[in-house]
Design an enzyme around this catalytic site. Sequence first.
Site, PDB file in Angstrom:
ATOM      1  N   HIS A 263       0.852  -1.184   0.000  1.00  0.00           N
ATOM      2  CA  HIS A 263       0.000   0.000   0.000  1.00  0.00           C
ATOM      3  C   HIS A 263       0.883   1.228   0.000  1.00  0.00           C
ATOM      4  O   HIS A 263       1.966   1.240   0.575  1.00  0.00           O
ATOM      5  CB  HIS A 263      -0.912   0.026   1.246  1.00  0.00           C
TER       6      HIS A 263
ATOM      7  N   ASP B  28      -7.947  -5.120  -0.764  1.00  0.00           N
ATOM      8  CA  ASP B  28      -8.364  -5.894  -1.950  1.00  0.00           C
ATOM      9  C   ASP B  28      -8.073  -7.373  -1.834  1.00  0.00           C
ATOM     10  O   ASP B  28      -8.495  -8.158  -2.669  1.00  0.00           O
ATOM     11  CB  ASP B  28      -7.646  -5.340  -3.201  1.00  0.00           C
TER      12      ASP B  28
HETATM   13  C1  SDX Z   1      -5.893   0.409  -3.177  1.00  0.00           C
HETATM   14  O1  SDX Z   1      -4.171   4.865  -1.981  1.00  0.00           O
HETATM   15  C2  SDX Z   1      -5.149   4.203  -1.490  1.00  0.00           C
HETATM   16  O2  SDX Z   1      -5.645   4.505  -0.416  1.00  0.00           O
HETATM   17  C3  SDX Z   1      -5.664   3.060  -2.338  1.00  0.00           C
HETATM   18  C4  SDX Z   1      -6.724   2.205  -1.680  1.00  0.00           C
HETATM   19  C5  SDX Z   1      -8.014   2.966  -1.501  1.00  0.00           C
HETATM   20  O3  SDX Z   1      -8.816   2.552  -0.642  1.00  0.00           O
HETATM   21  O4  SDX Z   1      -8.255   3.917  -2.267  1.00  0.00           O
HETATM   22  O5  SDX Z   1      -6.277   1.742  -0.428  1.00  0.00           O
HETATM   23  C6  SDX Z   1      -7.080   1.008  -2.545  1.00  0.00           C
HETATM   24  O6  SDX Z   1      -5.563   0.788  -4.258  1.00  0.00           O
HETATM   25  C7  SDX Z   1      -5.099  -0.631  -2.415  1.00  0.00           C
HETATM   26  C8  SDX Z   1      -3.834  -1.104  -3.215  1.00  0.00           C
HETATM   27  C9  SDX Z   1      -4.295  -2.147  -4.214  1.00  0.00           C
HETATM   28  N1  SDX Z   1      -3.175  -2.475  -5.143  1.00  0.00           N
HETATM   29  C10 SDX Z   1      -2.630  -3.700  -5.119  1.00  0.00           C
HETATM   30  O7  SDX Z   1      -2.876  -4.583  -4.299  1.00  0.00           O
HETATM   31  C11 SDX Z   1      -1.643  -3.950  -6.261  1.00  0.00           C
HETATM   32  C12 SDX Z   1      -0.364  -4.578  -5.692  1.00  0.00           C
HETATM   33  N2  SDX Z   1       0.279  -3.584  -4.887  1.00  0.00           N
HETATM   34  C13 SDX Z   1       1.344  -2.804  -5.511  1.00  0.00           C
HETATM   35  O8  SDX Z   1       1.109  -2.494  -6.848  1.00  0.00           O
HETATM   36  C14 SDX Z   1       1.815  -1.672  -4.612  1.00  0.00           C
HETATM   37  O9  SDX Z   1       1.935  -2.159  -3.352  1.00  0.00           O
HETATM   38  C15 SDX Z   1       1.036  -0.381  -4.565  1.00  0.00           C
HETATM   39  C16 SDX Z   1       0.753   0.166  -5.918  1.00  0.00           C
HETATM   40  C17 SDX Z   1      -0.240  -0.558  -3.816  1.00  0.00           C
HETATM   41  C18 SDX Z   1       1.922   0.608  -3.856  1.00  0.00           C
HETATM   42  O10 SDX Z   1       3.019   0.794  -4.696  1.00  0.00           O
HETATM   43  P1  SDX Z   1       4.337   1.482  -4.117  1.00  0.00           P
HETATM   44  O11 SDX Z   1       3.980   2.772  -3.472  1.00  0.00           O
HETATM   45  O12 SDX Z   1       5.387   1.470  -5.167  1.00  0.00           O
HETATM   46  O13 SDX Z   1       4.732   0.467  -2.969  1.00  0.00           O
HETATM   47  P2  SDX Z   1       5.937   0.697  -2.023  1.00  0.00           P
HETATM   48  O14 SDX Z   1       6.639   1.997  -2.297  1.00  0.00           O
HETATM   49  O15 SDX Z   1       5.443   0.464  -0.639  1.00  0.00           O
HETATM   50  O16 SDX Z   1       6.920  -0.503  -2.494  1.00  0.00           O
HETATM   51  C19 SDX Z   1       8.016  -0.782  -1.687  1.00  0.00           C
HETATM   52  C20 SDX Z   1       8.725  -1.922  -2.382  1.00  0.00           C
HETATM   53  C21 SDX Z   1       9.036  -1.627  -3.841  1.00  0.00           C
HETATM   54  O17 SDX Z   1      10.232  -2.340  -4.109  1.00  0.00           O
HETATM   55  P3  SDX Z   1      11.624  -1.493  -4.080  1.00  0.00           P
HETATM   56  O18 SDX Z   1      11.496  -0.423  -5.126  1.00  0.00           O
HETATM   57  O19 SDX Z   1      11.735  -0.927  -2.666  1.00  0.00           O
HETATM   58  O20 SDX Z   1      12.670  -2.535  -4.389  1.00  0.00           O
HETATM   59  O21 SDX Z   1       7.907  -3.103  -2.391  1.00  0.00           O
HETATM   60  C22 SDX Z   1       7.675  -3.519  -3.714  1.00  0.00           C
HETATM   61  C23 SDX Z   1       7.944  -2.324  -4.603  1.00  0.00           C
HETATM   62  O22 SDX Z   1       8.386  -2.760  -5.883  1.00  0.00           O
HETATM   63  N3  SDX Z   1       6.287  -3.913  -3.798  1.00  0.00           N
HETATM   64  C24 SDX Z   1       5.847  -5.141  -4.082  1.00  0.00           C
HETATM   65  C25 SDX Z   1       4.426  -5.073  -3.990  1.00  0.00           C
HETATM   66  N4  SDX Z   1       4.071  -3.836  -3.655  1.00  0.00           N
HETATM   67  C26 SDX Z   1       5.214  -3.112  -3.544  1.00  0.00           C
HETATM   68  N5  SDX Z   1       6.505  -6.261  -4.411  1.00  0.00           N
HETATM   69  C27 SDX Z   1       5.731  -7.377  -4.642  1.00  0.00           C
HETATM   70  N6  SDX Z   1       4.368  -7.395  -4.570  1.00  0.00           N
HETATM   71  C28 SDX Z   1       3.703  -6.259  -4.237  1.00  0.00           C
HETATM   72  N7  SDX Z   1       2.388  -6.265  -4.173  1.00  0.00           N
END
Ligand code: SDX
Length: 393
Positions: free
Chosen positions: A270, A327
């Site tokens: 998130h 989700d």
């Molecule tokens: C919603 O904003 C909101 O409030 C949204 C929401 C709402 O109610 O409106 O809460 C609803 O959208 C929830 C999120 C749903 N999306 C997913 O479940 C899709 C999978 N999640 C990822 O795409 C991701 O976690 C995000 C998009 C949600 C967040 O992306 P970020 O901001 O890039 O995540 P981060 O900065 O915390 O990531 C830190 C690290 C990164 O790696 P590094 O660059 O540090 O090496 O963790 C990795 C990311 O690549 N990472 C994941 C991951 N999510 C982040 N690796 C594997 N699987 C994942 N799901």
Amino acid sequence: AHGYFTYDPGFLSTASCESKITFIDGDAGILLHRGYPIDELAQNANYLQVCYLLLTGDLPNQEQYDAFRKRVTRHTMVHEQITSLFRAFRRDSHPMAVMCGVAGALSAFYHDSLDINDPRHREIAAYRLISKMPTLAAMSYKYSIGQPFIYPRNDLSYAGNFLHMMFAIPCEEYKVNPVVEKAMDRIFILHADHEQNASTSSVRLAGSSGANPFACIAAGIASLWGPAHGGANEACLKMLEEIGSVERIPHYVARAKDKDDPFRLMGFGHRVYKNYDPRATVMRNTCHQVLQELDIKDPLLEVAMELERIALSDPYFVDKKLYPNVDFYSGIILKAIGIPTSMFTVIFALARTIGWITHWLEMQADPASRIGRPRQLYMGTPTRTVLPLEQRK
Ligand code: SDX
């Protein structure tokens, strides 16, 4: 200090606006709507009461709730001509594509009579959207399966009416299952609002130019559709189905950790929560309740539980604070109550409409609010001269 909460200076510089609607503490895993914790609202209120809370700032008493519910039911039907609009889409269109179109088209049906500078007109637009989104959502489903549209039933609850419009058919009586109705209402509550997420920010930015509220909601629907945002519930269920069994989880966990592999665990991580998403906790409990009460043994839940256990013990996910989000479990519940995956994000949009429109109202009521205009760091070519065509090499 800012309002009732203190923020570190770094955070203050990133805040895009002030709001009184929802508070999130991502590190502590706290979500408040007008000061009420999300788990208490899910336990002791229903979605329409949460709509009243977000709109007015307080939970309704019985008299206020009855009046609000009556007012919402007054707008549940859509203009009959909108049914022709649905017929312009291919039957196999994704329901989110249809929702982007028909929600924006509400502008064409209510635009002329709407003066967004008049608070009363703004409020009427809000009620129209709260009332009509379930009708439009159910119509997008009925259209995709070639069944006739079912008119709203104002004697049913908000969730009950939506389920009836989704699953009733003209030739048979459809009885709303109270367990399913309660689960649907709780899913609506858990998706109602979430501060300045991508889709709400899209609604606020569109609304900052003075655009019609229906068009602004269409902007929110478009942004929500992405798999990184509201599309994650559909993507999460597809991921669980692709994993298929507990034995195949390690392969997918390895892929999620591989920097060169674009695969991510849908339903994990998130932008703000670096602790457990408080909605996921409620959703997880609801998921178990629904499957137990409907006596459904869903192998995908077993895969989901094992995936959660592995992810919560794996240093990669723990270090990156990647916890299950809202989700992760919603898709399993929706599947259990008979909702097709193509409708998962439509239901998210239906539920989030109250959040979008409340933020739109808050911004429109703020005399200091101005058009949004994010700036950038220019990284392109420096100034240069235009040569006439014949001189260009
Ligand atoms: C919603 O904003 C909101 O409030 C949204 C929401 C709402 O109610 O409106 O809460 C609803 O959208 C929830 C999120 C749903 N999306 C997913 O479940 C899709 C999978 N999640 C990822 O795409 C991701 O976690 C995000 C998009 C949600 C967040 O992306 P970020 O901001 O890039 O995540 P981060 O900065 O915390 O990531 C830190 C690290 C990164 O790696 P590094 O660059 O540090 O090496 O963790 C990795 C990311 O690549 N990472 C994941 C991951 N999510 C982040 N690796 C594997 N699987 C994942 N799901």
